[in-house]
Design an enzyme around this catalytic site. Structure first.
Site, short mmCIF file in Angstrom:
data_model
loop_
_atom_site.label_atom_id
_atom_site.label_comp_id
_atom_site.label_asym_id
_atom_site.label_seq_id
_atom_site.Cartn_x
_atom_site.Cartn_y
_atom_site.Cartn_z
N ALA A 23 -0.37 0.09 -11.10
CA ALA A 23 -0.84 1.22 -11.91
C ALA A 23 -2.34 1.46 -11.80
CB ALA A 23 -0.45 0.99 -13.37
N ARG A 34 -8.51 12.36 -4.54
CA ARG A 34 -8.55 13.76 -4.97
C ARG A 34 -9.98 14.31 -4.93
NH1 ARG A 34 -5.38 11.57 -9.30
NH2 ARG A 34 -3.16 11.91 -8.91
N CYS A 57 7.14 -2.01 -17.15
CA CYS A 57 7.70 -1.86 -18.50
C CYS A 57 9.17 -1.46 -18.46
CB CYS A 57 6.91 -0.81 -19.29
SG CYS A 57 5.15 -1.18 -19.43
N ARG A 84 -1.26 10.35 1.91
CA ARG A 84 -2.47 10.89 1.29
C ARG A 84 -3.72 10.18 1.83
NH1 ARG A 84 -2.07 11.25 -4.92
NH2 ARG A 84 -3.47 12.99 -4.54
N VAL A 94 -5.00 -10.72 -1.04
CA VAL A 94 -6.43 -11.01 -0.93
C VAL A 94 -6.65 -12.43 -1.45
CG1 VAL A 94 -8.74 -10.43 -1.76
CG2 VAL A 94 -7.15 -8.62 -1.08
N TRP A 450 7.23 13.52 -48.16
CA TRP A 450 6.12 12.61 -47.86
C TRP A 450 6.55 11.71 -46.72
CZ3 TRP A 450 1.18 12.40 -49.57
CH2 TRP A 450 0.85 13.21 -50.67
#
Length: 469
Positions: A23, A34, A57, A84, A94, A450
């Site tokens: 992520a 971009r 998740c 891209r 790494v 409420w």
């Protein structure tokens, strides 16, 4: 061992190296792309697993059968990233960061080939690793952590091969309760062994007790205040039981849901600053403190708690994606900041919804805050409307000032996402008195006149006033 070195690019073209292909890392890479084209910025990303940009998740819901196809959890494949102009190198780990030399050493896991890659800008997004206690038998076949898609696939393979139907989940945090649900959905007899006083240590014990009762009502055997001391194996070497100081629990499969810790070994070895909770320390732009060209984000960093004013570690995909956007914007020449969090999280076990934001009682005590705590029962809809479900709301407010400090909610349909109102109020620094005037949506199918959160705010306001008089 083959050693090669990839040299840096000349001229105005810079190289961004990203460690971690999920992520935070790939959000950063994508946002930087971009803003800056391949002629200005070369992007090289390393991911040691088989998958990129996936929803960890969602793994419990894939294991439990709510999500049928693993690929639905993948937001963007390695091929899509490469289209891209992001050079994403999968199954490549790494192994060293050379800060002085502005380079990283990597190893291809399938071939063992090693190489150095220089960078102008570096993003560390190494995530978190599951807590795996050093116990006899903990590495036996049939014992699974659940952190990556590879982990989820390995667990599913075990479930399909195993004839027995007894499962033990070790730990009763978010991962533990979600995996308990997944295994119940698959027809397993589930025992949850929990070190804490009640499940869900992110809640206060009185609210955790509601979760305990609901889980037992679902047929889950709950064992609290219990420490696992050993995992027993059979003649075939596979897991057969989990042992505590007081008992032995038969198991054909064991799932570890003890929590996670920041994966910062690389950063520590490189001399980068790490906080009290083990996460990398960054400034508001997500730049590693003291290092102009190194950023970090996701589960490997600590973040500012806006309520207590202290650093904390929270491993959530929502934060990781925001961190990546901030990092990518800054790397790409723009400017963005991540101000901090209030600690909002939601979960469920079958039809029980669990939510929290802000501080628990012990968090408030630790921060030196004086507070009032109130608990109310209300309903998700007007009481006369069909389908109204009871929910319990607990609220903490600072004594004298009335500042909202935290909210916990346990209930059924319509309970969990009500916590978002409290999260916004916390972020805005609202008092419980101001909350009572919030103009929330009302109609009998959605809420009582409420709203339950406002009922709690009214009660907290009255208690704050009584305490001040």
């Amino acid at each position: 061992m083959s050693m090669s070195r990839t040299s840096g690019s000349g001229g105005a073209r810079e190289r961004l190296v990203v460690i971690g292909g999920d992520a935070a890392g790939m959000s950063a890479a994508s946002q930087a792309r971009r803003l800056r084209g391949p002629d200005e910025l070369e992007i090289v990303a390393f991911e040691r697993g088989h998958f990129s940009s996936y929803s960890a998740c969602g793994i419990p819901y894939w294991v439990g059968g709510d999500v049928q196809d693993r690929d639905r959890l993948v937001a963007r494949t390695p091929e899509e990233h490469r289209e891209r102009d992001i050079d994403l190198r999968m199954r490549t780990e790494v192994t060293e960061i050379d800060v002085a030399g502005a380079r990283v050493r990597s190893r291809e896991l399938d071939t063992g080939t090693e190489a150095w890659t220089s960078y102008d800008k570096l993003v560390i997004a190494t995530g978190a690793r599951p807590v795996r206690p050093e116990l006899p038998g903990i590495d036996a076949p049939g014992v699974h952590g659940v952190q990556t898609l590879d982990d989820g696939q390995a667990l599913l393979d075990t479930l399909e091969r195993t004839e027995g139907r007894r499962a033990v989940v070790v730990g009763a945090g978010y991962i533990g309760v979600e995996m308990a649900e997944a295994l119940i959905n698959r027809g397993y007899e589930v025992t949850v062994v929990n070190r804490g006083q009640e499940p869900m240590s992110t809640l206060d014990p009185d609210m955790g007790r509601l979760v305990h009762k609901a889980m037992e009502g679902l047929g889950i055997t709950m064992v609290d205040d219990a420490e696992v001391t050993e995992v027993l194996t059979g003649d075939d070497g596979r897991v057969r039981a989990v042992v505590t100081e007081d008992a032995e629990y038969p198991a054909d499969v064991v799932v570890l849901g003890i929590g996670v810790r920041p994966e910062t070994a690389l950063a520590r070895e490189a001399g980068l600053p790490v906080g009290d909770h083990g996460g990398l320390l960054t400034d508001l732009a997500m730049r590693v403190r003291g290092h102009e060209n190194i950023w970090a984000g996701g589960d490997c960093v600590e973040v500012l708690d806006l309520v207590s004013g202290r650093e904390r570690h929270i491993a959530l995909g929502t934060h990781a994606n925001k961190h990546g956007q901030v990092i990518g914007t800054n790397v790409g020449g723009g400017y963005a900041t991540f101000p901090g969090v209030v600690g909002t999280a939601v979960s469920k076990v079958c039809d029980l919804e669990i939510a929290r934001t802000g501080l628990r009682e012990k968090d408030a005590h630790r921060a030196g805050l004086r507070f009032e705590a109130v608990t109310v029962e209300s309903t998700s809809r007007a009481g006369y409307y069909p389908g109204a479900e009871v929910m319990t709301v607990k609220m903490l407010a600072e004594r004298r000032t009335g500042r909202l400090l935290g909210v916990q909610i346990v209930g059924r349909e319509g309970a969990a996402k009500r916590v978002d109102v409290a999260a916004v109020a916390l972020t805005a620094g609202m008092t419980v008195e101001r909350m009572t005037a919030l103009d929330l949506g009302y109609a009998p199918p959605f809420s009582p006149v409420w709203d339950p959160v406002l009922v709690a705010a009214r009660k907290a306001m009255a208690k704050v006033r009584d305490g001040a008089s």
